[in-house]
Write a protein that holds these residues in place. Structure first.
Motif, PDB file in Angstrom:
ATOM      1  N   LEU A 112       3.079   2.545  38.771  1.00  0.00           N
ATOM      2  CA  LEU A 112       4.606   3.105  37.436  1.00  0.00           C
ATOM      3  C   LEU A 112       5.566   3.489  38.179  1.00  0.00           C
ATOM      4  CD1 LEU A 112       1.918   5.448  35.933  1.00  0.00           C
ATOM      5  CD2 LEU A 112       2.526   3.139  34.512  1.00  0.00           C
ATOM      6  N   GLY A 113       5.922   4.392  39.290  1.00  0.00           N
ATOM      7  CA  GLY A 113       6.862   4.284  39.793  1.00  0.00           C
ATOM      8  C   GLY A 113       7.807   2.579  40.536  1.00  0.00           C
ATOM      9  N   THR A 114       7.447   1.799  41.203  1.00  0.00           N
ATOM     10  CA  THR A 114       7.924   0.639  41.124  1.00  0.00           C
ATOM     11  C   THR A 114       8.387  -0.211  40.322  1.00  0.00           C
ATOM     12  OG1 THR A 114       6.137   0.791  42.751  1.00  0.00           O
ATOM     13  CG2 THR A 114       7.313  -1.339  42.403  1.00  0.00           C
ATOM     14  N   THR A 115       7.818   0.313  39.144  1.00  0.00           N
ATOM     15  CA  THR A 115       8.095  -1.120  37.748  1.00  0.00           C
ATOM     16  C   THR A 115       9.097   0.207  36.857  1.00  0.00           C
ATOM     17  OG1 THR A 115       5.836  -0.997  37.299  1.00  0.00           O
ATOM     18  CG2 THR A 115       7.300  -1.427  35.416  1.00  0.00           C
ATOM     19  N   LEU A 116       9.379   1.179  37.039  1.00  0.00           N
ATOM     20  CA  LEU A 116      10.185   2.015  36.721  1.00  0.00           C
ATOM     21  C   LEU A 116      11.842   1.479  37.847  1.00  0.00           C
ATOM     22  CD1 LEU A 116      11.352   4.365  34.830  1.00  0.00           C
ATOM     23  CD2 LEU A 116      10.617   6.079  36.625  1.00  0.00           C
ATOM     24  N   LEU A 117      10.894   2.111  39.054  1.00  0.00           N
ATOM     25  CA  LEU A 117      12.638   1.498  40.163  1.00  0.00           C
ATOM     26  C   LEU A 117      13.317  -0.117  39.723  1.00  0.00           C
ATOM     27  CD1 LEU A 117      14.626   2.508  42.248  1.00  0.00           C
ATOM     28  CD2 LEU A 117      12.086   2.060  43.739  1.00  0.00           C
ATOM     29  N   VAL A 118      12.323  -1.502  39.467  1.00  0.00           N
ATOM     30  CA  VAL A 118      13.092  -1.927  38.930  1.00  0.00           C
ATOM     31  C   VAL A 118      13.564  -2.124  37.960  1.00  0.00           C
ATOM     32  CG1 VAL A 118      11.861  -4.530  38.525  1.00  0.00           C
ATOM     33  CG2 VAL A 118      10.921  -3.499  40.892  1.00  0.00           C
ATOM     34  N   LEU A 119      12.804  -1.825  36.627  1.00  0.00           N
ATOM     35  CA  LEU A 119      13.386  -1.739  35.157  1.00  0.00           C
ATOM     36  C   LEU A 119      14.924  -1.030  35.853  1.00  0.00           C
ATOM     37  CD1 LEU A 119      10.433  -0.710  32.835  1.00  0.00           C
ATOM     38  CD2 LEU A 119      11.866  -3.464  33.455  1.00  0.00           C
TER      39      LEU A 119
END
Length: 144
Positions: free
Chosen positions: A88-95
């Motif tokens: 989830l953190g990686t997804t948030l960072l990419v977005l």
């Protein structure tokens, strides 16, 4: 005591409203000019600026609170927590990175327009109008 504080709040509201109106009128009347610094390179490369923006965002306490509050809603209690948070953190960072990149490209495209006198005048007028309206709206507000 309560009546005095209510009166003080009303006075402060009117002072704030008058200040909004004054600032809006100043912006409306201001000369539309854009001061462009002679040296547009600050000696920083793109990686350095990105790293600086990332660090500022990462240490922002509001970002941390939002990060924890939002991610916690999507964690399944029956599964391992750490892999879920990493995903989830990686997804948030990419977005967030994509969002910043899109805003940067948009700002780069708008730079050409904001160098024009007519556009700056329009922005000053719209900003001034918004502040004047906010002042009148603040003055017209009623106590709850």
């Amino acid at each position: 005591m309560l009546a005095a504080s209510a009166t003080l709040c009303t006075i402060l509201r009117y002072v704030g409203a008058a200040n909004f109106i004054r600032l809006g009128m100043m912006l409306w009347r201001s000369e539309a000019k854009l001061e462009i610094p002679r040296d547009t390179t600050s000696g920083k490369d793109t990686r350095s600026m990105f790293r600086s923006a990332y660090v500022v965002t990462a240490v922002n306490p509001k970002e941390s609170v939002v990060f924890i509050a939002v991610l916690a809603q999507f964690v399944s209690p029956g599964q391992a927590v750490v892999p879920q948070l990493v995903l989830l953190g990686t997804t948030l960072l990419v977005l967030a990175t994509v969002s910043v990149a899109v805003w940067a490209m948009a700002a780069g495209k708008m730079w050409v327009r904001f160098r024009k006198q007519g556009t700056l005048k329009l922005v000053n007028r719209l900003g001034g109008r918004s502040m004047i309206c906010a002042g009148f709206h603040t003055a017209a507000g009623r106590r709850a």
